[in-house]
Structures are given as structure tokens and as C-alpha cells.
Write a protein that holds these residues in place. Structure first.
Motif, PDB file in Angstrom:
ATOM      1  N   ARG A 110       0.814  -1.304  -0.057  1.00  0.00           N
ATOM      2  CA  ARG A 110      -0.125   0.140   0.185  1.00  0.00           C
ATOM      3  C   ARG A 110       0.869   1.329   0.106  1.00  0.00           C
ATOM      4  O   ARG A 110       0.401   2.213  -0.684  1.00  0.00           O
ATOM      5  CB  ARG A 110      -0.975   0.040   1.269  1.00  0.00           C
ATOM      6  CG  ARG A 110      -2.039  -0.995   1.119  1.00  0.00           C
ATOM      7  CD  ARG A 110      -2.842  -1.462   2.439  1.00  0.00           C
ATOM      8  NE  ARG A 110      -3.638  -0.142   2.759  1.00  0.00           N
ATOM      9  CZ  ARG A 110      -4.090   0.052   3.833  1.00  0.00           C
ATOM     10  NH1 ARG A 110      -4.079  -0.960   5.017  1.00  0.00           N
ATOM     11  NH2 ARG A 110      -4.875   1.270   4.138  1.00  0.00           N
ATOM     12  N   THR A 144      -9.000  11.363  -4.203  1.00  0.00           N
ATOM     13  CA  THR A 144      -8.997  10.049  -3.676  1.00  0.00           C
ATOM     14  C   THR A 144      -7.675   9.482  -3.368  1.00  0.00           C
ATOM     15  O   THR A 144      -7.668   8.784  -2.372  1.00  0.00           O
ATOM     16  CB  THR A 144      -9.418   9.220  -5.318  1.00  0.00           C
ATOM     17  OG1 THR A 144     -10.803   9.802  -5.626  1.00  0.00           O
ATOM     18  CG2 THR A 144      -9.798   7.759  -4.827  1.00  0.00           C
ATOM     19  N   THR A 158      -7.069   8.155   0.397  1.00  0.00           N
ATOM     20  CA  THR A 158      -6.592   6.564   0.736  1.00  0.00           C
ATOM     21  C   THR A 158      -5.426   6.815   1.650  1.00  0.00           C
ATOM     22  O   THR A 158      -5.056   5.709   2.382  1.00  0.00           O
ATOM     23  CB  THR A 158      -6.225   6.234  -0.753  1.00  0.00           C
ATOM     24  OG1 THR A 158      -7.533   6.122  -1.331  1.00  0.00           O
ATOM     25  CG2 THR A 158      -5.642   4.756  -0.581  1.00  0.00           C
TER      26      THR A 158
END
Lengths: 388, 391
Positions: free
Chosen positions: B286, B326, B330
Motif C-alpha cells: 500500500r 481520492t 486513501t
């Protein structure tokens, strides 16, 4: 600052697009799928010789055009748009990268002119059984013998490997050094078997080398220790451009269809659920375009950060194409599930491509490593401040 | 393909950098890194003074036309200024609404008298403006504006409510989208009025956000006044002016914003390494994905800017807001997952959030304000892709 192709580069693209259209576009790929060799040799004669794509990267002194990776990116994007089944990627991007960064002058003079004329094809074989295509390359085993080297091992997923006239084989020697070795396609001890693949638009082969003997001059190691990694990174950039081309064509197909397909008395493209899916595809495609074009430029600049650029671009474009191709089937509904419709060709190409040179997850792991993540605390973390 | 700034532009960069380093070393040293989205409540007096320093040095209105008192700087130079400002951790700008939204609008649509009256105080860093667009009943659907204005004698009388107005509590004036034709509906009959904030008919109430802090306000107009000549563009033609205001932001601040994002990502990566959270392969993936996303946004921005230098921004520019909002939201979620159980613990009572908590919580606004993600996707679908408008 200019983030666009030059007039000459645009001309090349237009000429290539016209040639691909003349050949029937995707129909050419369908013909190649059904053929014995798995690529369109007739189309490659037109593209490789008449348009000069075979010699795109080769220096002019060796009969090439002396162009760079921005041009490779432009070509790969066009080829990807019609899932073209031609040996450009293997011969020019993979083998071309190897000759560019790993070969010395004598080796270039010996190997490049034939390829640049379009008289022969080539590829790079590097993937040992069980190896991660995104991890450090081991390849086959090389053993120095009097006056040359003996190569042994099995290499998988070799693009156009069953037909290539020249195979550049990655192999590790007794000292643990990895280099590329030039092996003729018909060399004694080399067995080649085309593999039946889910994506039929790119022919893959498995090569078995049983003490294949090559001369000492066949060892390409001019670029230092990480030369094979660099070759693969350049190829990843080319592949990312192909993924961009495929993704753009998928988006075009989906949007065109959403405008004309009516349900509930309206074009399905007027429904927000479909609109938002298409908007997400648009963002993925345009971002992939920025990434691929930038990477082509970075490759020509020979930036020290090319490994990170290639890893990031490969991960992003690999994911983008796969997602966009999948959504293209979804937007088309039932017709998108048929063999007749082209959507599956892109979907399968997207699936195969994202695994070919290391899956997005393995490329992200490379990025993480560069960021100092998951390594010993003594390693210095790379600053994340974006550079060009 | 050439993604480098020219030598001239790099010289300009050095000039900006040198000036900022000097100015942010002395009296204004403590303002470094203060203010900005999620932190607008910090050091208001100091930041007001700072605006005047910026103005006196000629940095405000860099991109305005020369005829309007600006420098007529290229888009790339504006980008360079924003980048260096972000790199120096210059304080969050209080004057950016006047400089980047109202200034270009008045330059393009205003009368000579309005240009002479409105622009110089903005350029000097003296006048602070706020934007009166959204209303309780007109959020994503801005054409639902109901605030009324009526011309009585030589003055407009304004009644209604605006909401989500940044800086309303400190602004000197507001550009207000009003319905001046009571019989009109939707995009017709609206006008773009310049209204002083310091008057009896204007009441400002800060909104306490889920972050616990307040940077957005409600503004109540109860028979507020402004002079008859304070309408920008035609009476009844306010929609066109209001929409034009939104197009003047041509991405000059995007790269500067990304430098701030990179600093946040750096902090999260450092936290992951310090805590050993990076031993988790999913967290590593991630974090790498966030880094890749940030690079891609930079390459996108360079591509848009290189194109924008030659005139209109390309259709791909429509994805900028959706992409960064976005990505940032995140990132906030990732920051909390990196911190594990400690993510819950604040800096102190009653509700002193850590920087990463602030990022996490405030980023929920990113995907809503200035056109929600859903509106951005509608815009992409219809304008960039030509899909038919929904029923």
C-alpha cells in the motif's frame, strides 16, 4: 517543456496506424493466433522492413534509424491498440535493449545489422522455472570452457522464443555474475517448444539448453552487474506503452458501445453507473499515458532513477490495462462475453502482459525496497519528493 | 519530449527560493508549515501580516495580465512559485481566493472601475476575500441558489444563506452568487455581486467540522447591502461569471500541492519503518502504491502543464481533482493502518489531533468539496467522453 511527440514521431505513428489498418487491424491478430508460428510474418515484413521498425533502435551506422525509447513507446502503443502479433517487442524492445546496454561495439556490429534490416528476429530468455519474473534474474547456468561457454537450463515464457533466429540467454556463471549470451536459434543442444497459451496474441516458448556451446565473444556483459535488470526495465517501459494502447482502445470500444446500446429506452451510457465506470477507465488510461510517455523520455535520458520509474510505470500500467479490459467486457454485457467480439483478446492480453515481466505486486515490492521499506534499518530511505 | 524546465525558469526558481528562505528565517519563521487545508485555524494574525509581505514583494498576482496589475507570468513560472512555496513550507495562504479566483474573474469580466478598485488591494495582500457559492439547498447542484438580491435605489439588498465558506470569519468581502430575478430559475436570473463582509446585515458562524476545528463557515445575509455598481458581468449573467471563476485555477498549484503530499507520505513511511509496520507485506504494497500514485499524479500534472502552456488545458485535466482527492483520502486511511492501535491516541484533550489524524479526518472533505468525486465523474463522462447526459 514539451510532453508530447514531435512531428516526426507523430508521422511515424500515423504511418504505422495506416499499415496496421491496411492489414485489417485486430483481424490480423486473429489470423496470427490461428497460425503455426503465432505471429504475422507478412505484416512484420511490412512493418519491420518497409516502415523500418526493425531498425528503430539500431544506430544508423549499423543500418538502423538511430531512434530512441520515445519512438519505441509510440510504436508499442499503436501495436497494443490492435493487439498486433508481430515480433517487434521481442526483437526491438527486448533484444534491442540488450544490444543497446549489454553489448560491446564488436558484438553490436556482429549482431545488430541483420536484425535492423528485418532479416532476422531475436528475443531475450531469462526466466528460470519457479522464478518470479519481477525478481533478480538467475536464468540458465553458464560454465566457462576453453574458448567459450557452455549453457544449460530451462527458460520459460520466452516471447517469440520458438521462432527467434537469435536468443539472448540470461545465465549465471560460477562466480555468480549474470550476463546475456548470444545463442543461435538453431544451436546444437537448444530445444524449443511453443507453449499453448490463454492469450493467443503473443507466442511464448519454453527453451531447454543442454550444454549449448557459444564462443567467448557471445557473452554480452558490457553494462556491468545489473545489466540484465536494466534490459528488463527498458522492456517494461515498452510493454507499459503497449498496455496503454490496448487500454485506450478498450475505453473507445466501451464508450462507443455505451452511446449506441439502448436499454430501458435510453443509451446505457446515460446511466450514471455506466458513466462512472467509464470515467474511472478514462482516469486509468490517461494516467497510464502520462506514465508511459514519461518513462520513454526517462529511458532516453538514462536517468539514474530509471529502475524506480520502470517499476512504478510497469505496476501502474499493468493494473490499468487489466482493469480497463475487464470493465470493457462488463460495459458490453453479453456480447462482450463472445469469442466473436474483440474484448476478450484485450482482456487476455492484459492478463498475460501484467505477468510477463513481473506482476504489479512484485514491481511494488521493488518500489517499497527503494523506499527503505522491509529492509534493514541501516538502509537509507529514498526521499519521496517527486523528481522529474 | 522534454520534461525539463528551461534555464531561465530555473533562474526564476532560484530567485523565488532565495526570497522565501530569507523571509521565512526571521520574523515569520514560526509560520512555516502553519495553516492550509485542515489547519486553517492556525496563526491567523501572523498569516495576515505575511500576505502583505508577499504583496509588497510582488508575488501576488504573478499570473494576472499586466493590464490588470499582474506580472503576466507564464503558467510554468506560477507553478515554480507554488512548488518553491510548498518546499519552503510557506504558511497556508489566506489571500488565495482573492488572488486565484476573484482576481482573474474581475480582470476578465469587470469594468475598468472595478478592476481599479478590487485588484490593487488583493495584489498588496491587504484585501481578503471569500467565495459565496454553496447554499444549504445548493451543493453539487449550484444552480439551485436561492439567496436573493434586489436593487433598491443605488444599492443591492441581499438576503439568504451561504455555507462551506472558507475564511468567511476573516474575509473583508465576499463574491456572492445571488438570484436577482425573483421569477427566474436554475441558471438564469443569477448575478455575481461583490459584498463587504463587515456590516450589520452579515453574520458569520463557523462550522465545527468532524475534525473538531473550524475552517468553513455559514454566512447569513439579512438585508445586507452593496452598491449598485458592485455586480461583475451582466445583471442576470452571473452563472457564466461564476463558472468562469472556477476555470481560472489552471493547475498552477498542483505541483506545489504534491510537494505537501510527498511530505505527508514521507512521514507515514518513516512511521512504518520506525514501528516495523513495513514487515507486513500488505502495508508495504500500500505504501508503494501510494508512492506510485504520487509519481503518476506528477507526470499527469507535467503533461497538463506542458499542454496548458500553449493555451487551453486538455480534456485530461478534468481528472485532476478526482485523482488527488481520492489519492489523499486513501493516504489518510493508510496512515491510520500504519499506526495500528496508536492511531486512536490524540495529542491531548479535549481533541488535539496529531498531524496524521488530521490528514485522515480532513481528507474526507477532499472528495466532497469543489465538486465531489461523483460530480467529477459526471463531468468526465459527459465532457471528456461525450456520453449522453443522464435523465
Amino acid at each position: 517543456m514539451r510532453f508530447a511527440f514531435s512531428d516526426e514521431q507523430d508521422q511515424l505513428r500515423r504511418a504505422l496506424r495506416r499499415a496496421l489498418d491496411d492489414a485489417g487491424g485486430v483481424a490480423a491478430a486473429r489470423r496470427a493466433m490461428a497460425s503455426e508460428v503465432g505471429h504475422d510474418a507478412a505484416l512484420w515484413r511490412v512493418l519491420g522492413r518497409d516502415l523500418g521498425l526493425a531498425g528503430l533502435l539500431a544506430p544508423e551506422a549499423l543500418g538502423g534509424a538511430g531512434l530512441g525509447w520515445v519512438e519505441v513507446v509510440a510504436v508499442m502503443e499503436e501495436l497494443g491498440a490492435v493487439v498486433a502479433a508481430v515480433p517487434f517487442f521481442a526483437t526491438v524492445a527486448l533484444a534491442g535493449a540488450a544490444l543497446q546496454v549489454a553489448a560491446d561495439d564488436a558484438q553490436r556490429r556482429a549482431l545488430w545489422p541483420t536484425l535492423a534490416r528485418g532479416d532476422a528476429t531475436a528475443t531475450v530468455a531469462y526466466l528460470a522455472p519457479g522464478a518470479d519474473p519481477g525478481a533478480d534474474v538467475v536464468g540458465a547456468a553458464a560454465r566457462a570452457v576453453d574458448g567459450g561457454h557452455l549453457l544449460s537450463g530451462t527458460l520459460r515464457a520466452v516471447v517469440d522464443g520458438a521462432t527467434a533466429d537469435l536468443v539472448l540467454v540470461a545465465a549465471t556463471d560460477a562466480a555468480g555474475d549474470v550476463a546475456l549470451y548470444a545463442v543461435a536459434g538453431d544451436a546444437a543442444g537448444l530445444t524449443r517448444r511453443r507453449v499453448s497459451t490463454m492469450d493467443q496474441t503473443r507466442a511464448l516458448a519454453e527453451l531447454t539448453l543442454d550444454d549449448v556451446r557459444v564462443a567467448a565473444t557471445a557473452r554480452l556483459a558490457a553494462g556491468g552487474r545489473d545489466v540484465v535488470a536494466r534490459v528488463l526495465d527498458l522492456a517494461r517501459i515498452a510493454l507499459a506503452a503497449e498496455q496503454l494502447g490496448g487500454a485506450q482502445r478498450c475505453l473507445d470500444l466501451a464508450v462507443d458501445y455505451a452511446k449506441v446500446r439502448h436499454q430501458f429506452g435510453r443509451p446505457i451510457g446515460s446511466f450514471q453507473a455506466v458513466q462512472h465506470a467509464c470515467a474511472d477507465m478514462f482516469v486509468a488510461v490517461e494516467s497510464a499515458r502520462s506514465a508511459a510517455y514519461h518513462a520513454g523520455w526517462a529511458a532516453d535520458q538514462d536517468l539514474p532513477a530509471l529502475a524506480e520509474v520502470a517499476a512504478a510505470t510497469s505496476a501502474f500500467c499493468g493494473d490499468a490495462f487489466f482493469r480497463v479490459a475487464g470493465d470493457t467486457i462488463q460495459v458490453h454485457g453479453g456480447i462482450g462475453f463472445t469469442w466473436e467480439h474483440d474484448a476478450h483478446l484485450y482482456f487476455k492480453r492484459a492478463r498475460a502482459s501484467r505477468a510477463l515481466l513481473g506482476a504489479p505486486a512484485s514491481q511494488r515490492e521493488r518500489v517499497a525496497h527503494h523506499l527503505g521499506l522491509g529492509v534493514e534499518a541501516t538502509a537509507t530511505a529514498m526521499a519521496t519528493a517527486p523528481g522529474t | 519530449m522534454d520534461l525539463r524546465f528551461s534555464a531561465d525558469d530555473e533562474a526564476f526558481r532560484a530567485e523565488v527560493r532565495g526570497w522565501l528562505d530569507t523571509q521565512l528565517a526571521g520574523e515569520f519563521r514560526h509560520l512555516r508549515g502553519q495553516g492550509g487545508p485542515g489547519h486553517e485555524h492556525e496563526h491567523l494574525d501572523g498569516r495576515r501580516a505575511w500576505e502583505r509581505v508577499l504583496g509588497a514583494a510582488g508575488w501576488i498576482g504573478l499570473g494576472w495580465p499586466r493590464a490588470a496589475g499582474g506580472q503576466g507570468a507564464s503558467l510554468l513560472r506560477q507553478v515554480i512559485f507554488h512548488e518553491e512555496y510548498a518546499r519552503a513550507r510557506g504558511p497556508g495562504r489566506l489571500g488565495h481566493i482573492g488572488e486565484h479566483l476573484l482576481g482573474p474573474t474581475v480582470a476578465a469580466f469587470g469594468t475598468d472601475a472595478q478592476r481599479a478598485r478590487v485588484l490593487p488591494p488583493i495584489a498588496r495582500g491587504e484585501a481578503l476575500w471569500c467565495q459565496g457559492y454553496s447554499e444549504p439547498g445548493a451543493g453539487s447542484d449550484l444552480a439551485g441558489v436561492q439567496t436573493r438580491a434586489e436593487l433598491v435605489g443605488r444599492q443591492w439588498r441581499i438576503t439568504g444563506q451561504k455555507i462551506w465558506t472558507s475564511h468567511a470569519h476573516i474575509a473583508d468581502a465576499c463574491f456572492v452568487l445571488c438570484r436577482t430575478d425573483p421569477a427566474s430559475s436554475r441558471h438564469q436570473g443569477l448575478s455575481y455581486l461583490l459584498v463587504p463582509m463587515r456590516q450589520a446585515g452579515v453574520t458569520v458562524r463557523p462550522i465545527q467540522q468532524l475534525t473538531g476545528t473550524s475552517e468553513f463557515c455559514e454566512v447569513f445575509f439579512d438585508d445586507a447591502r452593496t452598491d449598485a455598481d458592485q455586480v461583475v458581468g451582466e445583471i442576470g449573467g452571473g452563472w457564466r461569471v461564476a463558472m468562469a471563476t472556477l476555470t481560472f485555477e489552471r493547475g498552477a498549484s498542483t505541483l506545489g500541492q504534491q510537494i505537501g503530499f510527498a511530505a505527508e507520505l514521507d512521514a507515514i513511511i518513516a512511521a512504518a519503518r520506525a514501528r516495523g509496520a513495513d514487515r507486513d507485506a500488505v502495508i508495504r504494497q500500500r505504501l508503494a502504491d501510494a508512492w506510485i500514485g504520487l509519481q503518476v499524479m506528477r507526470w499527469n500534472a507535467l503533461r497538463m502543464l506542458a499542454h496548458g502552456e500553449r493555451g487551453e488545458l486538455p480534456r485530461e485535466a478534468l481528472m485532476t481533482k478526482l485523482s488527488w482527492a481520492t489519492w489523499h483520502r486513501t493516504l489518510g486511511e493508510l496512515a491510520m493502518d500504519v499506526l495500528g492501535p496508536d492511531a486512536e491516541v490524540t495529542d491531548g484533550a479535549p481533541y488535539q489531533l496529531t498531524t496524521l489524524q488530521q490528514t485522515f479526518l480532513f481528507s474526507r472533505a477532499d472528495t466532497i468539496y469543489a465538486g465531489s468525486n461523483e460530480i467529477q465523474k459526471n463531468i468526465i463522462a459527459t465532457r471528456a467522453l461525450g456520453l449522453p447526459r443522464g435523465a
